[in-house]
Design an enzyme around this catalytic site. Structure first.
Site, PDB file in Angstrom:
ATOM      1  N   GLU A   1     -11.043 -29.005 -20.698  1.00  0.00           N
ATOM      2  CA  GLU A   1     -11.495 -29.651 -19.469  1.00  0.00           C
ATOM      3  C   GLU A   1     -12.221 -28.577 -18.676  1.00  0.00           C
ATOM      4  O   GLU A   1     -11.591 -27.751 -18.019  1.00  0.00           O
ATOM      5  CB  GLU A   1     -10.289 -30.196 -18.683  1.00  0.00           C
ATOM      6  CG  GLU A   1      -9.472 -31.242 -19.437  1.00  0.00           C
ATOM      7  CD  GLU A   1     -10.183 -32.590 -19.536  1.00  0.00           C
ATOM      8  OE1 GLU A   1     -11.081 -32.850 -18.719  1.00  0.00           O
ATOM      9  OE2 GLU A   1      -9.853 -33.364 -20.456  1.00  0.00           O
TER      10      GLU A   1
ATOM     11  N   CYS B   1     -13.772 -29.445  -9.578  1.00  0.00           N
ATOM     12  CA  CYS B   1     -14.601 -29.414 -10.795  1.00  0.00           C
ATOM     13  C   CYS B   1     -15.648 -30.515 -10.800  1.00  0.00           C
ATOM     14  O   CYS B   1     -16.737 -30.335 -11.333  1.00  0.00           O
ATOM     15  CB  CYS B   1     -13.715 -29.529 -12.024  1.00  0.00           C
ATOM     16  SG  CYS B   1     -12.652 -30.963 -11.992  1.00  0.00           S
TER      17      CYS B   1
HETATM   18  P1  NAD Z   1     -10.628 -19.804 -15.382  1.00  0.00           P
HETATM   19  O1  NAD Z   1     -11.291 -20.233 -16.653  1.00  0.00           O
HETATM   20  O2  NAD Z   1     -10.965 -18.466 -14.828  1.00  0.00           O
HETATM   21  O3  NAD Z   1      -9.034 -19.774 -15.579  1.00  0.00           O
HETATM   22  C1  NAD Z   1      -8.323 -20.870 -16.107  1.00  0.00           C
HETATM   23  C2  NAD Z   1      -7.043 -20.368 -16.777  1.00  0.00           C
HETATM   24  O4  NAD Z   1      -7.367 -19.494 -17.843  1.00  0.00           O
HETATM   25  C3  NAD Z   1      -6.103 -19.611 -15.855  1.00  0.00           C
HETATM   26  O5  NAD Z   1      -4.784 -20.047 -16.098  1.00  0.00           O
HETATM   27  C4  NAD Z   1      -6.291 -18.154 -16.260  1.00  0.00           C
HETATM   28  O6  NAD Z   1      -5.101 -17.405 -16.135  1.00  0.00           O
HETATM   29  C5  NAD Z   1      -6.695 -18.255 -17.716  1.00  0.00           C
HETATM   30  N1  NAD Z   1      -7.634 -17.182 -18.117  1.00  0.00           N
HETATM   31  C6  NAD Z   1      -8.577 -16.581 -17.349  1.00  0.00           C
HETATM   32  N2  NAD Z   1      -9.291 -15.715 -18.079  1.00  0.00           N
HETATM   33  C7  NAD Z   1      -8.797 -15.766 -19.333  1.00  0.00           C
HETATM   34  C8  NAD Z   1      -9.138 -15.108 -20.565  1.00  0.00           C
HETATM   35  N3  NAD Z   1     -10.114 -14.221 -20.630  1.00  0.00           N
HETATM   36  N4  NAD Z   1      -8.429 -15.427 -21.671  1.00  0.00           N
HETATM   37  C9  NAD Z   1      -7.448 -16.354 -21.618  1.00  0.00           C
HETATM   38  N5  NAD Z   1      -7.088 -16.994 -20.488  1.00  0.00           N
HETATM   39  C10 NAD Z   1      -7.751 -16.708 -19.370  1.00  0.00           C
HETATM   40  O7  NAD Z   1     -10.889 -20.965 -14.352  1.00  0.00           O
HETATM   41  P2  NAD Z   1     -10.519 -21.027 -12.831  1.00  0.00           P
HETATM   42  O8  NAD Z   1     -11.333 -20.017 -12.077  1.00  0.00           O
HETATM   43  O9  NAD Z   1      -9.047 -20.993 -12.659  1.00  0.00           O
HETATM   44  O10 NAD Z   1     -11.017 -22.505 -12.463  1.00  0.00           O
HETATM   45  C11 NAD Z   1     -12.330 -22.805 -12.123  1.00  0.00           C
HETATM   46  C12 NAD Z   1     -13.074 -23.456 -13.269  1.00  0.00           C
HETATM   47  O11 NAD Z   1     -12.334 -24.503 -13.813  1.00  0.00           O
HETATM   48  C13 NAD Z   1     -14.387 -24.085 -12.808  1.00  0.00           C
HETATM   49  O12 NAD Z   1     -15.386 -23.834 -13.763  1.00  0.00           O
HETATM   50  C14 NAD Z   1     -14.064 -25.568 -12.754  1.00  0.00           C
HETATM   51  O13 NAD Z   1     -15.189 -26.413 -12.894  1.00  0.00           O
HETATM   52  C15 NAD Z   1     -13.122 -25.704 -13.897  1.00  0.00           C
HETATM   53  N6  NAD Z   1     -12.259 -26.859 -13.701  1.00  0.00           N
HETATM   54  C16 NAD Z   1     -12.388 -27.919 -14.526  1.00  0.00           C
HETATM   55  C17 NAD Z   1     -11.596 -29.035 -14.332  1.00  0.00           C
HETATM   56  C18 NAD Z   1     -11.686 -30.245 -15.217  1.00  0.00           C
HETATM   57  O14 NAD Z   1     -10.801 -31.081 -15.115  1.00  0.00           O
HETATM   58  N7  NAD Z   1     -12.673 -30.387 -16.066  1.00  0.00           N
HETATM   59  C19 NAD Z   1     -10.670 -29.050 -13.295  1.00  0.00           C
HETATM   60  C20 NAD Z   1     -10.577 -27.941 -12.470  1.00  0.00           C
HETATM   61  C21 NAD Z   1     -11.363 -26.850 -12.680  1.00  0.00           C
END
Ligand code: NAD
Length: 452
Positions: free
Chosen positions: A206, A240
């Site tokens: 997602e 998002c």
């Molecule tokens: P992110 O990808 O930085 O982090 C998401 C999760 O991944 C966190 O739990 C984090 O600890 C983990 N993570 C971060 N870097 C990692 C790595 N290198 N390896 C493994 N795990 C890692 O996202 P965010 O900043 O928390 O959220 C914002 C993003 O999420 C935006 O792009 C937004 O559009 C998207 N989002 C999508 C939805 C949806 O339902 N489609 C909903 C909310 C947010």
């Protein structure tokens, strides 16, 4: 970590999660645990994001209750095998789809709706009979703390929570989970998928992206501005599916910007940074990224910010396709308005870009709406509104292309966490010899008649 995962695997392998009563018990335990700590979750959302209690309930906690209630109501029906027809060539037989849990699922959540995006997938996982480990975001630490307590309160052998950041998540990704459900950025989504490939673990991704909001020349501007302003500045743009940018007929840019300003003032007052209903930016890194974008932009109105309190007000920007603000998902309260001459040209520009998670189209014409919504690819969206498609639990929620794969909410969550197992039960009373070698012409004629 290992111990917790082994505990979950043991629970799944015991067969307990296959029973409807067990699943119902898990969902009820989750509901009780959330209820018990509802006030703490609300406070934590205030601490991490400055979310008002109304928004905390309407966009997070309440949505989790709704998902639980829906799953409890329909669980028996969802679990039932689905009868499918059988081709005459296989007579006598009965065919069905059986929904089998994947096993042990890993749920990785982001920080922007940290309660809803951790617990809604957990509802789907438990309803479908999986054991699941939830890894909340380290960037919403107060919520992560309460979520760990909530899942602990469930005292469930099928649910666990582990806090941690990038390193801990990478370690988890090396474990042999049976499904990974990831919500987050496109970039990390790719890393998750690459890690999952090592164990051939299926993934639901997602992700995000730039979701356009398109005003047709006949759009009702006052209504559109109100609804865009609401969808954009909910959670200070850190949603998002927030409208990332507005595509607007050239001669309506001024009026649109002004109507958006009026709508923002109605919602948050003339000093939005002081409004208790207006959340803050999650951290300094994002604050600095967003204020840099403001500096590099042609601001029509707004642009005020306060680094100490991590607040950035609603901001409308005049932009073109090559403006810095159009390069990446904004994920904040900046709203570029891009002018177009012809609607078709604007749509072509959208089609050229990565497929967005959402698209919003404002028009008074049903045929035009139908044509646009079917001729551009995107995850999901609305005609004459923003964001609300995701609150209907009867609709699947998910992206397409770079905005994600797989979908969830309601029955779709149950399906996302289930393997569709095909089962054909043959009758034993008839065993026609035609399929068995040695083959002969007569048998081939029969087969040809049946299979065409
Ligand atoms: P992110 O990808 O930085 O982090 C998401 C999760 O991944 C966190 O739990 C984090 O600890 C983990 N993570 C971060 N870097 C990692 C790595 N290198 N390896 C493994 N795990 C890692 O996202 P965010 O900043 O928390 O959220 C914002 C993003 O999420 C935006 O792009 C937004 O559009 C998207 N989002 C999508 C939805 C949806 O339902 N489609 C909903 C909310 C947010």
């Amino acid at each position: 970590m290992q111990e917790r995962i082994i505990g979950l695997q043991d629970c799944y392998h015991s067969g307990a999660t296959l029973e409807a009563d067990f699943r119902r018990g898990q969902l009820e335990a989750l509901r009780r645990a959330v209820k018990k700590r509802e006030a703490q979750l609300t406070e934590a959302l205030q601490a991490d994001l400055g979310k008002a209690p109304f928004e905390a309930y309407a966009t997070e906690i309440g949505m989790v209750y709704e998902e639980i209630a829906l799953a409890l109501k329909h669980l028996n029906r969802w679990m039932r095998d689905r009868r499918r027809p059988t081709p005459i060539s296989q007579f006598p037989a009965r065919s069905c789809i059986h929904y089998e849990p994947y096993g042990t699922a890993l749920i990785i959540a982001p920080w922007n709706y940290p309660v809803q995006l951790s617990l809604s997938p957990l509802v789907g996982a438990l309803a479908a009979g999986n054991a699941a480990l939830v890894k909340p975001s380290e960037h919403a630490p107060a919520v992560a703390q309460v979520l760990e307590a909530v899942i602990g309160d469930m005292a469930s052998p099928a649910a666990a929570c582990m806090q941690g950041g990038r390193e801990e998540t990478q370690a988890l990704l090396k474990q042999p989970f049976d499904l990974i459900f990831f919500t987050g950025s496109v970039e990390v989504g790719k890393a998750v998928m690459a890690a999952a490939a090592q164990n051939l673990t299926p993934v639901v991704l997602e992700l995000g992206g730039k979701s356009p909001c398109i005003l047709a020349p006949d759009a009702d501007l006052p209504l559109a501005a109100r609804r865009i302003a609401w969808g954009k500045w909910l959670n200070a743009g850190q949603t998002c599916v927030a409208p990332d940018y507005v595509l607007c007929p050239k001669d309506k840019v001024e009026e649109t910007a002004e109507r958006l300003r009026q709508a923002a003032v109605r919602q948050f007052g003339p000093q939005p940074l002081e409004s208790g209903d207006y959340p803050r930016i999650i951290n300094e890194k994002h604050f600095d990224r967003l204020t840099r974008l403001i500096k590099a932009s042609d601001v029509i109105w707004g642009g005020e910010s306060d680094r100490e309190r991590l607040r950035i007000g609603p901001t409308v920007i005049a932009a073109g396709w090559d403006s810095p603000v159009m390069e990446e998902e904004i994920f904040g309260p900046l709203l570029p308005v891009v002018a177009y001459d012809r609607l078709e040209e604007a749509l072509d520009q959208v089609r050229l870009r990565p497929r967005p998670l959402a698209l919003y189209f404002f028009t008074g014409s049903r045929p035009l709406a139908r044509r646009v919504m079917r001729s551009v690819s995107f995850g999901g969206g609305c005609v004459n509104d923003t964001v609300v498609h995701l609150v209907n639990p009867h609709l699947p929620f998910g992206g397409v292309g770079s905005s994600g794969m797989g979908c969830y909410h309601g029955r779709h969550s149950f399906e996302a966490f289930s393997h569709k197992k095909a089962i054909m039960t043959r009758g034993a009373w008839l065993d026609l010899p035609v399929r068995y070698p040695p083959y002969h012409e007569k048998a081939e004629r029969v087969v040809r008649r049946l299979m065409k």
